[in-house]
Design a protein around this motif. Sequence first.
Motif, PDB file in Angstrom:
ATOM      1  N   ASP A 276       0.806  -1.231   0.000  1.00  0.00           N
ATOM      2  CA  ASP A 276       0.000   0.000   0.000  1.00  0.00           C
ATOM      3  C   ASP A 276       0.831   1.269   0.000  1.00  0.00           C
ATOM      4  N   LEU A 277       1.990   1.183  -0.607  1.00  0.00           N
ATOM      5  CA  LEU A 277       2.819   2.383  -0.739  1.00  0.00           C
ATOM      6  C   LEU A 277       2.527   3.047  -2.090  1.00  0.00           C
ATOM      7  N   ASN A 278       2.839   4.322  -2.194  1.00  0.00           N
ATOM      8  CA  ASN A 278       2.733   4.998  -3.497  1.00  0.00           C
ATOM      9  C   ASN A 278       3.764   4.384  -4.424  1.00  0.00           C
ATOM     10  N   ALA A 279       3.306   3.742  -5.486  1.00  0.00           N
ATOM     11  CA  ALA A 279       4.222   3.080  -6.418  1.00  0.00           C
ATOM     12  C   ALA A 279       4.006   3.703  -7.796  1.00  0.00           C
ATOM     13  N   VAL A 280       5.070   4.285  -8.341  1.00  0.00           N
ATOM     14  CA  VAL A 280       4.931   5.071  -9.561  1.00  0.00           C
ATOM     15  C   VAL A 280       5.901   4.559 -10.620  1.00  0.00           C
ATOM     16  N   ALA A 281       5.380   4.242 -11.804  1.00  0.00           N
ATOM     17  CA  ALA A 281       6.255   3.876 -12.925  1.00  0.00           C
ATOM     18  C   ALA A 281       6.486   5.117 -13.772  1.00  0.00           C
ATOM     19  N   ILE A 282       7.741   5.438 -13.987  1.00  0.00           N
ATOM     20  CA  ILE A 282       8.083   6.542 -14.889  1.00  0.00           C
ATOM     21  C   ILE A 282       9.052   5.961 -15.906  1.00  0.00           C
ATOM     22  N   GLU A 283       8.508   5.500 -17.012  1.00  0.00           N
ATOM     23  CA  GLU A 283       9.318   4.785 -17.998  1.00  0.00           C
ATOM     24  C   GLU A 283      10.173   5.758 -18.805  1.00  0.00           C
ATOM     25  N   ALA A 284      11.370   5.314 -19.123  1.00  0.00           N
ATOM     26  CA  ALA A 284      12.277   6.157 -19.886  1.00  0.00           C
ATOM     27  C   ALA A 284      11.902   6.144 -21.376  1.00  0.00           C
ATOM     28  N   CYS A 285      11.475   5.022 -21.844  1.00  0.00           N
ATOM     29  CA  CYS A 285      11.022   4.777 -23.228  1.00  0.00           C
ATOM     30  C   CYS A 285      11.518   5.780 -24.271  1.00  0.00           C
ATOM     31  N   GLY A 286      12.822   5.755 -24.506  1.00  0.00           N
ATOM     32  CA  GLY A 286      13.395   6.544 -25.599  1.00  0.00           C
ATOM     33  C   GLY A 286      13.488   8.036 -25.318  1.00  0.00           C
ATOM     34  N   ARG A 287      13.097   8.480 -24.119  1.00  0.00           N
ATOM     35  CA  ARG A 287      13.185   9.917 -23.837  1.00  0.00           C
ATOM     36  C   ARG A 287      14.611  10.281 -23.427  1.00  0.00           C
ATOM     37  N   LYS A 288      14.918  11.555 -23.563  1.00  0.00           N
ATOM     38  CA  LYS A 288      16.239  12.022 -23.129  1.00  0.00           C
ATOM     39  C   LYS A 288      16.337  11.889 -21.614  1.00  0.00           C
ATOM     40  N   ARG A 289      17.557  11.641 -21.139  1.00  0.00           N
ATOM     41  CA  ARG A 289      17.758  11.456 -19.697  1.00  0.00           C
ATOM     42  C   ARG A 289      17.240  12.654 -18.903  1.00  0.00           C
ATOM     43  N   ALA A 290      17.531  13.872 -19.398  1.00  0.00           N
ATOM     44  CA  ALA A 290      17.147  15.083 -18.653  1.00  0.00           C
ATOM     45  C   ALA A 290      15.631  15.157 -18.491  1.00  0.00           C
ATOM     46  N   GLU A 291      14.936  14.770 -19.543  1.00  0.00           N
ATOM     47  CA  GLU A 291      13.467  14.845 -19.518  1.00  0.00           C
ATOM     48  C   GLU A 291      12.889  13.802 -18.555  1.00  0.00           C
ATOM     49  N   HIS A 292      13.431  12.600 -18.637  1.00  0.00           N
ATOM     50  CA  HIS A 292      12.989  11.517 -17.751  1.00  0.00           C
ATOM     51  C   HIS A 292      13.290  11.876 -16.303  1.00  0.00           C
ATOM     52  N   ASP A 293      14.501  12.351 -16.066  1.00  0.00           N
ATOM     53  CA  ASP A 293      14.893  12.715 -14.705  1.00  0.00           C
ATOM     54  C   ASP A 293      14.025  13.847 -14.172  1.00  0.00           C
ATOM     55  N   ALA A 294      13.678  14.803 -15.051  1.00  0.00           N
ATOM     56  CA  ALA A 294      12.860  15.942 -14.593  1.00  0.00           C
ATOM     57  C   ALA A 294      11.523  15.437 -14.046  1.00  0.00           C
ATOM     58  N   GLU A 295      10.980  14.422 -14.681  1.00  0.00           N
ATOM     59  CA  GLU A 295       9.702  13.877 -14.208  1.00  0.00           C
ATOM     60  C   GLU A 295       9.875  13.182 -12.853  1.00  0.00           C
ATOM     61  N   ILE A 296      10.989  12.500 -12.698  1.00  0.00           N
ATOM     62  CA  ILE A 296      11.256  11.840 -11.414  1.00  0.00           C
ATOM     63  C   ILE A 296      11.498  12.883 -10.319  1.00  0.00           C
ATOM     64  N   ILE A 297      12.270  13.920 -10.654  1.00  0.00           N
ATOM     65  CA  ILE A 297      12.529  14.986  -9.676  1.00  0.00           C
ATOM     66  C   ILE A 297      11.201  15.598  -9.227  1.00  0.00           C
ATOM     67  N   ALA A 298      10.314  15.854 -10.182  1.00  0.00           N
ATOM     68  CA  ALA A 298       9.017  16.468  -9.847  1.00  0.00           C
ATOM     69  C   ALA A 298       8.232  15.561  -8.911  1.00  0.00           C
ATOM     70  N   CYS A 299       8.273  14.272  -9.179  1.00  0.00           N
ATOM     71  CA  CYS A 299       7.545  13.308  -8.342  1.00  0.00           C
ATOM     72  C   CYS A 299       8.152  13.274  -6.928  1.00  0.00           C
ATOM     73  N   LEU A 300       9.463  13.289  -6.840  1.00  0.00           N
ATOM     74  CA  LEU A 300      10.128  13.264  -5.523  1.00  0.00           C
ATOM     75  C   LEU A 300       9.826  14.546  -4.745  1.00  0.00           C
ATOM     76  N   ARG A 301       9.787  15.651  -5.473  1.00  0.00           N
ATOM     77  CA  ARG A 301       9.466  16.935  -4.819  1.00  0.00           C
ATOM     78  C   ARG A 301       8.033  16.940  -4.338  1.00  0.00           C
ATOM     79  N   LYS A 302       7.147  16.431  -5.185  1.00  0.00           N
ATOM     80  CA  LYS A 302       5.724  16.398  -4.816  1.00  0.00           C
ATOM     81  C   LYS A 302       5.543  15.634  -3.504  1.00  0.00           C
ATOM     82  N   HIS A 303       6.326  14.578  -3.336  1.00  0.00           N
ATOM     83  CA  HIS A 303       6.204  13.761  -2.121  1.00  0.00           C
ATOM     84  C   HIS A 303       7.129  14.252  -0.995  1.00  0.00           C
ATOM     85  N   GLU A 304       7.788  15.371  -1.237  1.00  0.00           N
ATOM     86  CA  GLU A 304       8.610  16.038  -0.209  1.00  0.00           C
ATOM     87  C   GLU A 304       9.602  15.094   0.463  1.00  0.00           C
TER      88      GLU A 304
END
Length: 204
Positions: free
Chosen positions: A55-83
């Motif tokens: 029952d933890l927040n489990a989030v898939a953020i697939e890289a699927c051909g995206r640039k590293r910076a773009e993929h990482d930005a989405e992960i950073i946003a998710c980590l920030r959202k969860h403080e």
Amino acid sequence: MSEHQRLGILLSGRGSNFLAIADAIASGKLAGAKIVVVISNKADAPGLAAARELDLNAVAIEACGRKRAEHDAEIIACLRKHEVDLICLAGYMRLLSQEFIATFPQRILNIHPSLLPAFPGLDAQQQAFDYGVKVAGCTVHFVDEQLDHGVIVLQKTVPVLDGDDAHTLAARILEQEHIAYSEAIERVLSGKFRILGRRYLPQN
Ligand code: GRF
């Protein structure tokens, strides 16, 4: 307001280190921490399924051909959202961008199945076995721009036995990984340390 310190876990695979951290929290060994999000770059990672079962927040953020910076930005946003206060890489099989590392200074840990600086990179246990070392182990370290390189928080050793193969050795190391990661997280969350050059020094 929760007084727990908030952990974000990043994983790509089976997630046994993540589960060991979750166990340590549940059993009170790491009572001050709470896992607030588990993120994977692989939607089908068994570790992500295990997080959902807990029952933890489990989030898939697939890289699927995206640039590293773009993929990482989405992960950073998710980590920030969860403080998150601390990010734990637990078998996360992607390099982090410079921006990711700069966003969370001294707040990203990784665990590696060798006694660094020996055997960085993939298949560390096989590398150690093939080299013929007599002592092996694991390392928990802060993440910096270089692979398996940042300041070491703690290491645990295991013997290499004459009858070992790379698999039996890896299993012996993994047992210690499961102990080491929670210990390292506790030390870092306590804030009672300073870093002098490459040295992590506990402080009272
Ligand atoms: C562990 O051996 C860890 O040291 C390395 O990747 C492996 C992940 O295993 N970074 P698990 O997914 O935690 O079981």
